[in-house]
Design an enzyme around this catalytic site. Structure first.
Site, PDB file in Angstrom:
ATOM      1  N   ASP A  39       2.038  12.782 -13.444  1.00 22.75           N
ATOM      2  CA  ASP A  39       2.977  13.902 -13.601  1.00 22.75           C
ATOM      3  C   ASP A  39       4.038  13.505 -14.627  1.00 22.75           C
ATOM      4  O   ASP A  39       3.918  12.484 -15.326  1.00 22.75           O
ATOM      5  CB  ASP A  39       3.546  14.343 -12.240  1.00 22.75           C
ATOM      6  N   HIS A  40       5.111  14.308 -14.706  1.00 19.29           N
ATOM      7  CA  HIS A  40       6.133  14.093 -15.740  1.00 19.29           C
ATOM      8  C   HIS A  40       6.867  12.766 -15.590  1.00 19.29           C
ATOM      9  O   HIS A  40       7.387  12.230 -16.551  1.00 19.29           O
ATOM     10  CB  HIS A  40       7.138  15.244 -15.713  1.00 19.29           C
ATOM     11  N   CYS A  72       2.703   8.971 -10.150  1.00 21.44           N
ATOM     12  CA  CYS A  72       3.816   9.911 -10.017  1.00 21.44           C
ATOM     13  C   CYS A  72       5.068   9.067  -9.787  1.00 21.44           C
ATOM     14  O   CYS A  72       5.058   7.862 -10.041  1.00 21.44           O
ATOM     15  CB  CYS A  72       3.567  10.963  -8.937  1.00 21.44           C
ATOM     16  N   GLY A  73       6.135   9.670  -9.325  1.00 23.21           N
ATOM     17  CA  GLY A  73       7.382   8.918  -9.195  1.00 23.21           C
ATOM     18  C   GLY A  73       7.264   7.748  -8.233  1.00 23.21           C
ATOM     19  O   GLY A  73       7.630   6.619  -8.553  1.00 23.21           O
ATOM     20  N   THR A  74       6.760   8.031  -7.053  1.00 22.22           N
ATOM     21  CA  THR A  74       6.558   6.974  -6.056  1.00 22.22           C
ATOM     22  C   THR A  74       5.101   6.548  -5.932  1.00 22.22           C
ATOM     23  O   THR A  74       4.816   5.514  -5.325  1.00 22.22           O
ATOM     24  CB  THR A  74       6.979   7.478  -4.663  1.00 22.22           C
ATOM     25  N   GLY A  75       4.207   7.363  -6.404  1.00 21.34           N
ATOM     26  CA  GLY A  75       2.770   7.160  -6.182  1.00 21.34           C
ATOM     27  C   GLY A  75       2.305   7.780  -4.877  1.00 21.34           C
ATOM     28  O   GLY A  75       1.097   7.871  -4.630  1.00 21.34           O
ATOM     29  N   GLY A  80       2.883  11.033  -3.454  1.00 20.91           N
ATOM     30  CA  GLY A  80       2.348  12.400  -3.511  1.00 20.91           C
ATOM     31  C   GLY A  80       0.987  12.459  -4.183  1.00 20.91           C
ATOM     32  O   GLY A  80       0.049  13.099  -3.686  1.00 20.91           O
ATOM     33  N   HIS A 134     -11.559  -4.977   0.430  1.00 21.55           N
ATOM     34  CA  HIS A 134     -11.827  -4.454   1.776  1.00 21.55           C
ATOM     35  C   HIS A 134     -12.124  -2.955   1.802  1.00 21.55           C
ATOM     36  O   HIS A 134     -12.924  -2.503   2.611  1.00 21.55           O
ATOM     37  CB  HIS A 134     -10.623  -4.724   2.693  1.00 21.55           C
ATOM     38  N   ARG A 193       8.659   5.311 -10.727  1.00 23.44           N
ATOM     39  CA  ARG A 193      10.101   5.180 -10.483  1.00 23.44           C
ATOM     40  C   ARG A 193      10.430   3.943  -9.645  1.00 23.44           C
ATOM     41  O   ARG A 193      11.609   3.655  -9.434  1.00 23.44           O
ATOM     42  CB  ARG A 193      10.631   6.422  -9.763  1.00 23.44           C
ATOM     43  N   ARG A 234     -19.013  -6.723   6.214  1.00 22.80           N
ATOM     44  CA  ARG A 234     -18.460  -5.967   7.346  1.00 22.80           C
ATOM     45  C   ARG A 234     -17.629  -4.776   6.902  1.00 22.80           C
ATOM     46  O   ARG A 234     -17.418  -3.825   7.664  1.00 22.80           O
ATOM     47  CB  ARG A 234     -17.608  -6.876   8.235  1.00 22.80           C
ATOM     48  N   HIS A 235     -17.168  -4.806   5.649  1.00 22.11           N
ATOM     49  CA  HIS A 235     -16.329  -3.714   5.167  1.00 22.11           C
ATOM     50  C   HIS A 235     -17.150  -2.471   4.787  1.00 22.11           C
ATOM     51  O   HIS A 235     -16.608  -1.366   4.737  1.00 22.11           O
ATOM     52  CB  HIS A 235     -15.508  -4.172   3.958  1.00 22.11           C
ATOM     53  N   ARG A 292     -17.244   0.329   7.372  1.00 19.92           N
ATOM     54  CA  ARG A 292     -15.951   1.034   7.503  1.00 19.92           C
ATOM     55  C   ARG A 292     -15.728   1.983   6.334  1.00 19.92           C
ATOM     56  O   ARG A 292     -15.214   3.094   6.512  1.00 19.92           O
ATOM     57  CB  ARG A 292     -14.831  -0.008   7.590  1.00 19.92           C
TER      58      ARG A 292
HETATM   59  C1  RB5 Z   1       8.659  14.432  -8.822  1.00 21.79           C
HETATM   60  O1  RB5 Z   1      10.028  14.647  -8.836  1.00 21.79           O
HETATM   61  C2  RB5 Z   1       8.287  13.520  -7.668  1.00 21.79           C
HETATM   62  O2  RB5 Z   1       8.497  14.158  -6.455  1.00 21.79           O
HETATM   63  C3  RB5 Z   1       6.857  13.035  -7.796  1.00 21.79           C
HETATM   64  O3  RB5 Z   1       6.690  12.391  -9.013  1.00 21.79           O
HETATM   65  C4  RB5 Z   1       6.361  12.058  -6.746  1.00 21.79           C
HETATM   66  O4  RB5 Z   1       7.241  10.988  -6.605  1.00 21.79           O
HETATM   67  C5  RB5 Z   1       5.920  12.612  -5.455  1.00 21.79           C
HETATM   68  O5  RB5 Z   1       5.445  11.901  -4.565  1.00 21.79           O
END
Ligand code: RB5
Length: 142
Positions: free
Chosen positions: A8-9, A65-68, A70, A98, A109, A132-133, A136
């Site tokens: 994303d952006h 994405c920002g946190t990965g 979403g 695994h 971010r 074994r993996h 699963r």
């Molecule tokens: C966008 O602002 C942010 O929500 C997205 O990049 C991400 O971090 C969502 O999980």
């Protein structure tokens, strides 16, 4: 090896960094991400990368994405996708050994670009241990 990458952006700069690194190391990179800072919706990119990765056996996906968080949730809605959100090297390694993860999710971010490169290299160079993996992972697919 073919790599589908999407973002994303928030992930444009990290995507470009990773893409350059991969191309310089001989990977074929298919860029499915956005390329501007204009706000976009990460579910679309997670889904697109996951669908293309699953449809192309032997390929891998990278989603940013920002946190990965979403974009990994979005990717994992696609049957056959095993997206692993990794912030450090040990989980990048174990996600392959695994879980036979086929998609690496990164948070632009929360980790630096050079750290992301390290995770990508470990992810792409680590083999699934099978054994074994396997049972699963088959259960995940079912
Ligand atoms: C966008 O602002 C942010 O929500 C997205 O990049 C991400 O971090 C969502 O999980």
């Amino acid at each position: 090896m073919k790599i589908y990458i999407g973002n994303d952006h928030t992930g444009v700069e990290m995507k470009d960094f990773i893409k350059n690194h991969l191309v310089n190391n001989g990977y074929e990179v298919i860029d499915l991400g956005t390329n501007t800072q204009q706000s976009v919706d990460y579910p679309n990119f997670g889904k697109d990368v996951a669908q293309k990765t699953v449809a192309d056996p032997g390929s891998f996906g990278i989603v940013i994405c920002g946190t990965g968080i979403g974009i990994s949730i979005a990717a994992n809605k696609v049957k056959g996708a095993r997206a692993a959100l990794c912030y450090e090297q040990e989980t990048a390694k174990l996600s392959r050994e695994h879980n036979n993860a086929n998609i690496l999710a990164l948070g632009a971010r929360v980790i630096a670009n050079h750290k992301a490169i390290g995770l990508v290299d470990i992810f792409l160079s680590t083999e699934f241990e099978g054994d074994r993996h396997s049972k699963r992972v088959d259960m995940l697919n079912d």
